[in-house]
Write a protein that holds these residues in place. Structure first.
Motif, PDB file in Angstrom:
ATOM      1  N   GLY A   1      -1.393  54.925 -49.442  1.00  0.00           N
ATOM      2  CA  GLY A   1      -0.295  54.719 -50.356  1.00  0.00           C
ATOM      3  C   GLY A   1      -0.763  54.849 -51.786  1.00  0.00           C
ATOM      4  N   PRO A   2      -0.067  54.220 -52.713  1.00  0.00           N
ATOM      5  CA  PRO A   2      -0.461  54.281 -54.121  1.00  0.00           C
ATOM      6  C   PRO A   2      -1.902  53.862 -54.397  1.00  0.00           C
ATOM      7  CG  PRO A   2       1.750  53.395 -53.921  1.00  0.00           C
ATOM      8  CD  PRO A   2       1.221  53.534 -52.530  1.00  0.00           C
ATOM      9  N   PRO A   3      -2.474  52.847 -53.729  1.00  0.00           N
ATOM     10  CA  PRO A   3      -3.892  52.526 -54.004  1.00  0.00           C
ATOM     11  C   PRO A   3      -4.843  53.678 -53.719  1.00  0.00           C
ATOM     12  CG  PRO A   3      -2.837  50.684 -52.889  1.00  0.00           C
ATOM     13  CD  PRO A   3      -1.862  51.827 -52.849  1.00  0.00           C
ATOM     14  N   VAL A   4      -4.555  54.462 -52.664  1.00  0.00           N
ATOM     15  CA  VAL A   4      -5.396  55.616 -52.378  1.00  0.00           C
ATOM     16  C   VAL A   4      -5.223  56.673 -53.462  1.00  0.00           C
ATOM     17  CG1 VAL A   4      -5.814  57.488 -50.759  1.00  0.00           C
ATOM     18  CG2 VAL A   4      -5.440  55.191 -49.915  1.00  0.00           C
TER      19      VAL A   4
ATOM     20  N   PHE B   1      -8.181  48.998 -55.968  1.00  0.00           N
ATOM     21  CA  PHE B   1      -8.837  47.993 -55.140  1.00  0.00           C
ATOM     22  C   PHE B   1      -7.845  47.053 -54.451  1.00  0.00           C
ATOM     23  CE2 PHE B   1     -12.163  49.095 -58.206  1.00  0.00           C
ATOM     24  CZ  PHE B   1     -13.229  49.330 -57.352  1.00  0.00           C
ATOM     25  N   SER B   2      -6.571  47.330 -54.567  1.00  0.00           N
ATOM     26  CA  SER B   2      -5.565  46.478 -53.938  1.00  0.00           C
ATOM     27  C   SER B   2      -5.075  47.108 -52.643  1.00  0.00           C
ATOM     28  CB  SER B   2      -4.389  46.259 -54.895  1.00  0.00           C
ATOM     29  OG  SER B   2      -3.746  47.486 -55.172  1.00  0.00           O
ATOM     30  N   THR B   3      -4.299  46.350 -51.899  1.00  0.00           N
ATOM     31  CA  THR B   3      -3.721  46.858 -50.662  1.00  0.00           C
ATOM     32  C   THR B   3      -2.365  47.492 -50.945  1.00  0.00           C
ATOM     33  OG1 THR B   3      -2.633  44.756 -50.174  1.00  0.00           O
ATOM     34  CG2 THR B   3      -4.892  45.066 -49.349  1.00  0.00           C
ATOM     35  N   LYS B   4      -1.930  48.311 -50.013  1.00  0.00           N
ATOM     36  CA  LYS B   4      -0.646  48.971 -50.185  1.00  0.00           C
ATOM     37  C   LYS B   4       0.498  47.952 -50.190  1.00  0.00           C
ATOM     38  CE  LYS B   4       2.389  52.358 -47.988  1.00  0.00           C
ATOM     39  NZ  LYS B   4       2.552  53.305 -46.853  1.00  0.00           N
ATOM     40  N   ALA B   5       0.416  46.957 -49.335  1.00  0.00           N
ATOM     41  CA  ALA B   5       1.473  45.941 -49.260  1.00  0.00           C
ATOM     42  C   ALA B   5       1.584  45.165 -50.564  1.00  0.00           C
ATOM     43  CB  ALA B   5       1.195  44.986 -48.098  1.00  0.00           C
ATOM     44  N   GLU B   6       0.453  44.787 -51.132  1.00  0.00           N
ATOM     45  CA  GLU B   6       0.479  44.045 -52.390  1.00  0.00           C
ATOM     46  C   GLU B   6       0.990  44.918 -53.526  1.00  0.00           C
ATOM     47  OE1 GLU B   6      -2.506  41.426 -55.292  1.00  0.00           O
ATOM     48  OE2 GLU B   6      -3.298  42.520 -53.568  1.00  0.00           O
ATOM     49  N   TYR B   7       0.602  46.179 -53.534  1.00  0.00           N
ATOM     50  CA  TYR B   7       1.037  47.071 -54.613  1.00  0.00           C
ATOM     51  C   TYR B   7       2.559  47.228 -54.610  1.00  0.00           C
ATOM     52  CZ  TYR B   7       1.206  51.200 -57.613  1.00  0.00           C
ATOM     53  OH  TYR B   7       1.489  52.085 -58.628  1.00  0.00           O
TER      54      TYR B   7
END
Length: 290
Positions: free
Chosen positions: A253-256, A41-47
């Motif tokens: 990215g990783p969230p997906v 549920f997070s964004t790629k930039a935050e991850y």
């Protein structure tokens, strides 16, 4: 009195140790699962920028939205449903038919057949001979290669054979006196009485088909026929540079990847609680008589 008190203290210490180990084991299992859920549920930039965290600062459904609009994911998901449903039906039918026959004392060669089943559970032909047989049968790039190469699991067959052996012989004799043949005995008496075990083996076969990965890579050449586990592998192996080349996939990215893991495991997580009571009962009854 002192001895009883000491025993109670030992019991209390034992309970504390057992519950402590259970809590630690639960945390080891649940914590990574929660990390995958919240990361999806997070964004790629935050991850990438925050490193390790549990709760994201910015919640988004972009990862799940991307998956739902991804043709490859939807196609692989439908392929997995087809493989799981059809494959499980074939497995259960063939397993029940063979298990019912092996449970009969009057079957000639029963001891030899049971030995061969046990032998195949310990030793198998190997990957290359199995692949050669599937290829010679013309099943490469066909779903039948997944259905027939593992049509019967020896361990599951033994469970069903054990359950059929627990059916009272008096019940079968009474049915024969009423004119029932073996087919009617199977479908009118044996199968209705063995529903818990059938549901149990259906769950076991269904989970195996849902998680089919190696056989799919081995036998299915067309990417359009791949199940969701193979798609998930491709998704997890994608490099960040390749992701950036995908126009409109800013969340690819990783969230997906985390969202794909959750979406892949979700159907089993939803179904298992409703089938758990049948699973426990079927395993217990099937292990009573060998």
């Amino acid at each position: 009195m002192a001895r009883k008190l000491l025993t109670n203290k030992n019991d209390l210490l034992f309970v504390v140790i057992v519950y402590g180990l259970l809590i630690i084991s639960m945390l080891l299992v649940v914590f990574p699962f929660l990390y995958v859920i919240f990361s999806s549920f997070s964004t790629k930039a935050e991850y990438i920028s925050r490193g390790f965290y549990i709760f994201p600062k910015e919640w988004t459904l972009n990862s799940y939205g991307y998956l739902l609009n991804h043709r490859g994911f939807l196609a692989s998901f439908s392929n997995t449903f087809y493989i799981s449903i059809v494959g499980t039906m074939i497995n259960v039918i063939i397993t029940c038919l063979m298990a019912y026959g092996l449970s009969k004392q009057w079957l000639k060669g029963r001891a030899i057949l049971n030995f061969l089943v046990l032998f195949s559970m310990i030793f198998n032909g190997g990957i290359i001979p199995t692949y050669m047989i599937v290829k010679e049968l013309g099943l490469i790039d066909s779903y039948w290669s997944l259905f027939l190469s593992g049509a019967i699991a020896p361990f599951i067959l033994i469970i069903m054979r054990s359950f059929f052996s627990t059916i009272p012989s008096e019940l079968e004799e009474a049915a024969r006196m009423d004119g029932c043949n073996e087919w009617r005995l199977l479908f009118r008496i044996a199968i209705p009485l063995s529903l818990p075990s059938i549901i149990t083996i259906s769950l076991m076969y269904g989970v195996a088909h849902w998680n089919s990965y190696f056989q799919a890579i081995l036998y299915l050449n067309s990417s359009s026929k791949w199940p969701v586990q193979v798609f998930l592998r491709q998704l997890l192996l994608e490099s960040d540079s390749a992701m950036e080349l995908n126009i409109g996939a800013f969340e690819y990215g990783p969230p997906v990847q985390m969202a794909a893991v959750i979406a892949t495991a979700l159907p089993l997580l939803v179904c298992y609680p409703f089938l758990q009571k049948y699973f426990n009962k079927g395993m217990l009854v099937g292990s009573v008589k060998g």
